[in-house]
Motif scaffolding. Sequence first.
Motif, PDB file in Angstrom:
ATOM      1  N   SER A 375      39.383  49.207  49.234  1.00 45.98           N
ATOM      2  CA  SER A 375      40.123  48.501  48.189  1.00 45.98           C
ATOM      3  C   SER A 375      39.996  46.990  48.373  1.00 45.98           C
ATOM      4  O   SER A 375      39.748  46.250  47.411  1.00 45.98           O
ATOM      5  N   MET A 376      40.147  46.529  49.609  1.00 45.80           N
ATOM      6  CA  MET A 376      40.026  45.109  49.925  1.00 45.80           C
ATOM      7  C   MET A 376      38.626  44.608  49.592  1.00 45.80           C
ATOM      8  O   MET A 376      38.463  43.545  48.978  1.00 45.80           O
ATOM      9  N   ARG A 377      37.619  45.382  49.979  1.00 46.36           N
ATOM     10  CA  ARG A 377      36.225  44.996  49.725  1.00 46.36           C
ATOM     11  C   ARG A 377      35.937  44.967  48.225  1.00 46.36           C
ATOM     12  O   ARG A 377      35.330  44.014  47.720  1.00 46.36           O
ATOM     13  N   GLY A 378      36.378  45.981  47.513  1.00 45.69           N
ATOM     14  CA  GLY A 378      36.140  46.038  46.070  1.00 45.69           C
ATOM     15  C   GLY A 378      36.793  44.884  45.338  1.00 45.69           C
ATOM     16  O   GLY A 378      36.191  44.272  44.439  1.00 45.69           O
ATOM     17  N   HIS A 379      38.023  44.562  45.721  1.00 50.74           N
ATOM     18  CA  HIS A 379      38.746  43.441  45.102  1.00 50.74           C
ATOM     19  C   HIS A 379      38.023  42.124  45.360  1.00 50.74           C
ATOM     20  O   HIS A 379      37.880  41.288  44.462  1.00 50.74           O
TER      21      HIS A 379
END
Length: 393
Positions: A375-379
Amino acid sequence: MAGHPLNIGIITYHAAYNYGSVLQAYATQTKLADMGHNVTMVDYRSEEGKRYYERLYFRGQGLKSTLADLTMLPVAGKRKLRMKRFEQFIHTNLQLSAKQYRAPEELNELAETFDVAVSGSDQIINKHSNELARVDWEYMDPYLLKWARCRKISYASSPATMTDEELDHIGPALARFDALSARERSACARLERVSGQHVEHVCDPTLLLTADEWVKHVPACRKTVVGDEPYLLFYSLLRPKRAMGVFNQLKELSKRIGMRVAVLTPMAGNAPNCAELINVLEAGPEEFLSLMRHAQAVLTDSYHGTLFSINFHKTFWVYTEGTKEHELGTRRGQVLQELGLTDRIVTDFTQISSDEVKSGIAIDYSAGADVALQSMRGHSIAYLKKSVAYQEN
């Protein structure tokens, strides 16, 4: 038109002889290139930066620094090889500008060169960083993109230990950015105050690439650099003053877990010559990735040591000399909290479980850490893509 490749210039600490600095620069470049853009790493190396990293000894930072340098004399050969490996990685893997720049005003000739200028990551807006602590404020101007006449964005830049008063000094320059982001959540509000702009919280660039992408892009890390025997990697930025005490603890740890400890401590590379420890001070960025990838387990007090341990799904511990509560307030601690891994903090080497080291599978990443990291990477990728490719109507 959508999807049109842009000419992007990145400026960051790409040439520091520091694994995190060089690898974050490489990761930012790689991710932007993967988006289809033409990427150039602006080869800005100030005289102060070159002096700090290229001189083996006597860097002029006081008596303590000089005494610490003297303790490193026995490993001069390893340090020179380490420097050579860093330069090889930088020149082989980074798309450097045709010219190297030494002074802030020299960058003005690049004013019209790029469609987008990207500043960051690393502590490029920290006046107390090694590159900026001893020079005038103007040497931060290149990282504040004062030379660029194009779209300006920051990616994961860190003010680190800057005071509020010091941040006021750079507020007007930050206000002229088109998009701002920071890698520490705690920094976002502070930068918003001085810039008057929203500051997005994003991950460190090294996390933009998955473990598989690191192996794909840096094939050298597929090979082990210390032989086939299992080892625990100790990666630390400890200072020479603490080194001997820590090395003695590592020898005891090695005996308890039944495997050798690979010691990577750039700030104190004179590990004793003994059966329990392997001194890998000479490791460059590729060797660092190999050591991380092939370690049975990792013990670290480093921010990027923590990030790569997580990315490569290692059994790892984050060592702190303070309390666990204090560690939670650090940049390492913030990442561990976001990924639900605060149980990996230890205050003593005796807290490291021999069974966990030997199993190599002590952490169930699928239980939540992977989901949070994805989620952090995608954001963060979405922020980068939108900020770089934004078009005015």
